[in-house]
Design an enzyme around this catalytic site. Sequence first.
Site: not given
Ligand code: HDE
Length: 736
Positions: A87, A161, A352, A375
Amino acid sequence: MKENENKDGQGNMPQNKVDENSKDRQLDSFRQDNTGKYMTTDQGVRINHTDDSLKAGSRGPTLMEDFHFREKMTHFDHESMPERVVHARGSGAHGYFQPYDDSLKEFTKAKFLTSPGTKTPVFVRFSTVVGSRGSADSVRDVRGFATKFYTEEGNYDLVGNNMPVFFIQDANKFADLVHAIKPMPDNEMPQASAAHDTFWDFASLMPEINHMIMWVLSDRAIPRSFRMMEGFGVHTFRLINEAGKGSFVKFHWRPKLGAHSLVWDEAQKLAGKDPDWLRRDLWEAIEMGDYPEFELSVQIVPEEDEFKYDFDLLDATKIIPEELVPLKPVGLMTLTRNPDNFYAETEQVAFHPGNLVPGIDVTNDPLLQGRLFSYIDTQINRFSSANFAELPINRPVVPVNNHQGAGFMRQTIGKGKVNYWPNSLGGGCPMMAPENQGAFVHYMEKVEGHKIRARSQSFNDHYSQATLFWNSMTDVEKQHIVNAAHFELGKVETKEIQERMVGHFSKISMDLAKRVAEGIGVEVPKNFDQKSTGNYENNEGSKKMQQGKSVKESPAVSMERNKVETVKSRKVAILVEDGFDCNELTQVRQALMDAGAHVKIVSKLLGMRKASNGEKVKIDKNHVTTGSIMYDAVYIPDGEQSIAALMKEGDALHFISEAFKHCKTIATSGHGIALLERAFVMGVDFAGKDSGEVKSHKGIITAGNDADADEFAAMFLDAIKKHRHWDREEKSMVPA
Ligand code: HDE
């Protein structure tokens, strides 16, 4: 009023003082406007010259004592933070959320969801997932839809999402998923695209991904605008009411403008012609006062119904079909202001899913559980400090009172000797808040089990909902999925991977498998069986769910079946050269603007163009800087001389052919009809073109001489509302 009179003795602001402006008021103290000010160093010392460094003679070496140069250079050298690992590319906006009524009180005590009089400030960040920060907006990808609610009970983040399911079921696979989908490790290609061997290799070995693959191949992955896409919390969360009773909940955002998409050819071209397409669209809409609106809805499942369905509520690869649990509208979010500074706000905002407020809690979804760790960890990597919550965009609008804070970039200056608890020297402050004073209390779910590295058997159906999705699509949507698979798998070089994917498709739908196989030149494998990589354990819950309720089709997941027809904020290009019919242009343009559309006049060159009656209009865009892909519809006013000139312009002909190919509405009159024919507008019934009749056929609006201009404009608007006209079989023959 003195400052203290505003507070309740514990540094807490009275709760009813929070409104949508309070975050703005808070940010005001951080905002800076340099107008009329002298330039200074970071220490506040005024500077008299910043164009040259301090040297020993004008041709001599730079001197170490030049503190201004050293400070400016050092600051620049450090002007970056690690981009988000996923992202990375995002666009943000401020706004507010307001519930419609208090009807959700039955399920939650969260005040921002149940106090209709309260406007809670929000910051939303939309994003793509795979590309790096400078990548194009229009690529095929999932879009992030993350919302920070600055509530009177602390910050709540709904980090969702634009698709309601996810690729994997357990957080332990996230690193593998991201490694596979990101550019390849050896050559760092391709950028912002899943269309390469490593992603499809991973996908083909992991049947749990199948449902999400259907969404990613669908038009949902190429939204027309951030303002025109749905949002989903994905996981099942929990609501808790005043009496402590819990209910399962799924969160949905629905855009008021409806969900619409680009077409793939358009998306690819936009990535080159305007890589900022979605960012610009959001920014310009807000600047023009077209405030994006999203309705928040919930699906609520009583706790006693946990095992009622044939899928597990804790499995993030499953939806709860709306036909089983309808959506309940809760309130409206309106985005009203662009950020002042991209870096300070959009880049530094830190979301987060564990930022919760009383009345909302998590469930044991193993994907969500892993996110709760990830997060904060990732923010510490990005900010090199745990103090990121103190940044203006991340601060809650309510006071923060605790003993945390030491570390890089601490901003608050804590007073006194006491930085521990319990304490007597500080009067036992800050105190523990009882539940009736708004304290967060974790939901008391009873949990027991053996330590086991396994998944519930109820997670082990990886095909039914993928089939449900396919069955719910219209024929046009199905064809787009097939086309997308031809592209994605067509880029894969390893035949076995292509065959394995077609094997999965054959278990989703034989029709899908055959159509994909044909396009990529492989056979549909017989008796395909790819074992899941999960370690599944049968349990009581799984047995109950096997008998649970399901549906075979869910029309609610089809964008085509749920189109919102509006012209509001749609973009229309008007093509002219000297000699156009000014009266007609003025009338049609007015009708478009009255309906809320935005109009740009496009010509070969910028400057003024003269109408047949001698009046002049200003040209907004020339062909070099724009293209049909940046508009929702095209209009070519009549005017013999203007049309004759357009007939000889390759760019204008290409503009029209391309709009036709992308199934957009095109309108013209009189001589313009011949121009359409010249531009490969095929399969359209132009009969009656010489009469005074207005005709609308397959999204092409034509009017003969003396036709009624109001009728013409009305039919044009009606056609734009349809978004696309898919029924133009001949469009694939158009060489645009
Ligand atoms: Fe994320 N995801 N994600 N994700 N995600 C990040 O956090 C992660 C998942 C989502 O505009 C990271 O700040 C793991 C699902 C959005 O700043 C990180 C898993 C959904 C955004 C991270 C998921 C999301 C992130 C990268 C599986 C939809 C952007 C930078 C266990 C419900 C937020 C950050 C923004 C961002 C980890 C799966 C949505 C690495 C470990 C499911 C919208 O922490």
